[in-house]
Design a protein around this motif. Structure first.
Motif, short mmCIF file in Angstrom:
data_model
loop_
_atom_site.label_atom_id
_atom_site.label_comp_id
_atom_site.label_asym_id
_atom_site.label_seq_id
_atom_site.Cartn_x
_atom_site.Cartn_y
_atom_site.Cartn_z
N UNK A 1 0.84 -1.20 0.00
CA UNK A 1 0.00 0.00 0.00
C UNK A 1 0.88 1.25 0.00
N UNK A 2 2.01 1.21 0.73
CA UNK A 2 2.92 2.36 0.72
C UNK A 2 3.44 2.61 -0.69
N UNK A 3 3.74 1.56 -1.42
CA UNK A 3 4.17 1.73 -2.82
C UNK A 3 3.06 2.39 -3.63
N UNK A 4 1.82 1.99 -3.42
CA UNK A 4 0.70 2.56 -4.16
C UNK A 4 0.52 4.05 -3.82
N UNK A 5 0.68 4.40 -2.55
CA UNK A 5 0.59 5.80 -2.13
C UNK A 5 1.69 6.60 -2.80
N UNK A 6 2.90 6.06 -2.81
CA UNK A 6 4.04 6.75 -3.42
C UNK A 6 3.82 6.96 -4.91
N UNK A 7 3.28 5.96 -5.59
CA UNK A 7 3.01 6.08 -7.01
C UNK A 7 1.99 7.19 -7.28
N UNK A 8 0.91 7.20 -6.52
CA UNK A 8 -0.13 8.22 -6.71
C UNK A 8 0.38 9.61 -6.36
N UNK A 9 1.11 9.73 -5.25
CA UNK A 9 1.64 11.03 -4.84
C UNK A 9 2.70 11.51 -5.83
N UNK A 10 3.54 10.61 -6.30
CA UNK A 10 4.59 10.97 -7.25
C UNK A 10 4.04 11.47 -8.57
#
Length: 173
Positions: free
Chosen positions: A14-23
């Motif tokens: 989920x942290x990877x998904x958050x990073x992808x969306x925020x990035x």
């Protein structure tokens, strides 16, 4: 109100998904190369989690919606990454995570928080300045922070666009 808790191994994808969306937001400010940066690996995220230097803000279903990763650099709490899911942006979650790191740093006997960020991106340098960080001149940076910025440049981040910042912990203000 959303709560903050330590990151669990089960949160890492989920942290990877958050990073992808925020990035992806970097595309909006003309920085597609940053948006396309590789995601942190599960192994890299697990290293922060296993070292007890990763926290998440969770929704009412205990699902991560924001996270912070912390390193120790020059004996200070260095905010390596703060990311907030765009669906939850502008609600103070990033600031709450930074304040959580501040409290942790006080418990560890650290005098300040540091970070490196983009000088002109609105949710980077200007944001951190609003929450009490000040830009450090090159001679004010410790040796490890200086080396971290050299590594960033070696990985393609333009040194002219990057700044190091510091904020005293609440006990040292």
């Amino acid at each position: 109100m959303n709560s903050i808790r330590p990151t669990r191994h089960s949160d890492l994808v989920v942290l990877q998904q958050i990073e992808l969306a925020a990035g992806a937001l970097f595309r909006d400010v003309g920085m597609p190369d940053i948006a396309d940066n590789p995601l942190p690996t599960i192994e890299a995220l697990a290293a922060f989690q296993e070292a007890d230097r990763s926290w998440v803000t969770v929704d009412d279903d205990d699902q991560p919606i924001a996270f912070v990763l912390v390193m120790i650099v020059d004996g200070l709490a260095h905010v390596e990454q703060v990311s907030v899911s765009p669906a939850y942006a502008r609600q103070g979650l990033g600031r709450r995570l930074i304040d959580h790191v501040d409290a942790w740093a006080v418990e560890q006997g650290m005098a300040a928080l540091t970070l490196t960020t983009f000088r002109g991106v609105p949710w980077n340098g200007p944001y951190y300045q609003r929450i009490g960080f000040v830009t450090l001149a090159a001679e004010e940076r410790g040796p490890e922070l200086t080396q971290l910025m050299v590594q960033e440049a070696a990985h393609g981040l333009d040194p002219a666009e990057r700044i190091a910042m510091r904020r005293p912990t609440r006990l040292h203000r």
